[in-house]
Design a protein around this motif. Structure first.
Motif, short mmCIF file in Angstrom:
data_model
loop_
_atom_site.label_atom_id
_atom_site.label_comp_id
_atom_site.label_asym_id
_atom_site.label_seq_id
_atom_site.Cartn_x
_atom_site.Cartn_y
_atom_site.Cartn_z
N GLY A 147 0.81 -1.20 0.00
CA GLY A 147 0.00 0.00 0.00
C GLY A 147 0.85 1.25 0.00
O GLY A 147 2.06 1.20 -0.24
N LEU A 148 0.19 2.37 0.28
CA LEU A 148 0.85 3.68 0.33
C LEU A 148 1.10 4.04 1.79
O LEU A 148 0.19 3.96 2.63
N VAL A 149 2.32 4.47 2.09
CA VAL A 149 2.67 4.84 3.46
C VAL A 149 3.61 6.04 3.41
O VAL A 149 4.37 6.20 2.46
N GLN B 263 2.54 -4.05 -4.38
CA GLN B 263 3.16 -2.73 -4.51
C GLN B 263 3.27 -2.05 -3.16
O GLN B 263 2.30 -1.98 -2.39
N VAL B 264 4.45 -1.53 -2.88
CA VAL B 264 4.70 -0.70 -1.70
C VAL B 264 5.16 0.66 -2.19
O VAL B 264 6.15 0.75 -2.93
N THR B 265 4.46 1.70 -1.79
CA THR B 265 4.82 3.05 -2.18
C THR B 265 5.03 3.89 -0.93
O THR B 265 4.13 3.97 -0.08
N VAL B 266 6.21 4.47 -0.81
CA VAL B 266 6.54 5.31 0.34
C VAL B 266 6.65 6.75 -0.16
O VAL B 266 7.57 7.10 -0.89
N SER B 267 5.68 7.57 0.23
CA SER B 267 5.62 8.92 -0.29
C SER B 267 4.81 9.79 0.65
O SER B 267 3.86 9.32 1.28
N SER B 268 5.18 11.07 0.71
CA SER B 268 4.40 12.00 1.50
C SER B 268 3.38 12.71 0.63
O SER B 268 2.62 13.55 1.12
#
Length: 114
Positions: A10-12, A109-114
């Motif tokens: 996920g998105l973190v 999918q791993v998405t690391v974004s602010s």
């Protein structure tokens, strides 16, 4: 035939945490297992491995931040990811190395974004 199914991506935000799961189906669960990841335009790289006996290994890029573990039923492997960075953004794949060749899951999918 062993099949692997990953979940938990996920998105973190940077600094956050995610826990990935991989469940193996098939006739045998006494495998060493591992997690790999592939970012866009880059080669697939090792993230963590765990032996049947529970011994884990990590590359320096994730050591101290990621933890691989096995479930009680041995057919599930987890990847706890803490202190995530934007560079950790990738598709994460579960893997079983066999003498007949590696078995891969479909990826999560791993998405690391602010």
């Amino acid at each position: 035939q062993v099949q692997l199914v990953e979940s938990g991506g996920g998105l973190v935000q940077p600094g956050g945490s995610l826990k990935l799961s991989c469940t193996a189906s098939g006739s045998r669960f006494d495998y060493a297992m591992g997690w790999y990841r592939q970012a866009p335009g880059k080669q697939r790289e090792l993230v963590a491995t765990i032996t049947v006996g529970g011994i884990a290994n990590y590359p320096n890029s994730v050591k101290g931040r990621f933890t691989i573990s096995r479930g009680n039923a041995k057919n599930t492997v987890y990847l706890q990811m803490d202190s995530l960075k934007p560079d950790d953004t990738a598709v994460y794949y579960c893997n079983i190395p066999t003498t007949a060749g590696p078995i891969w899951g479909q990826g999560t999918q791993v998405t690391v974004s602010s």
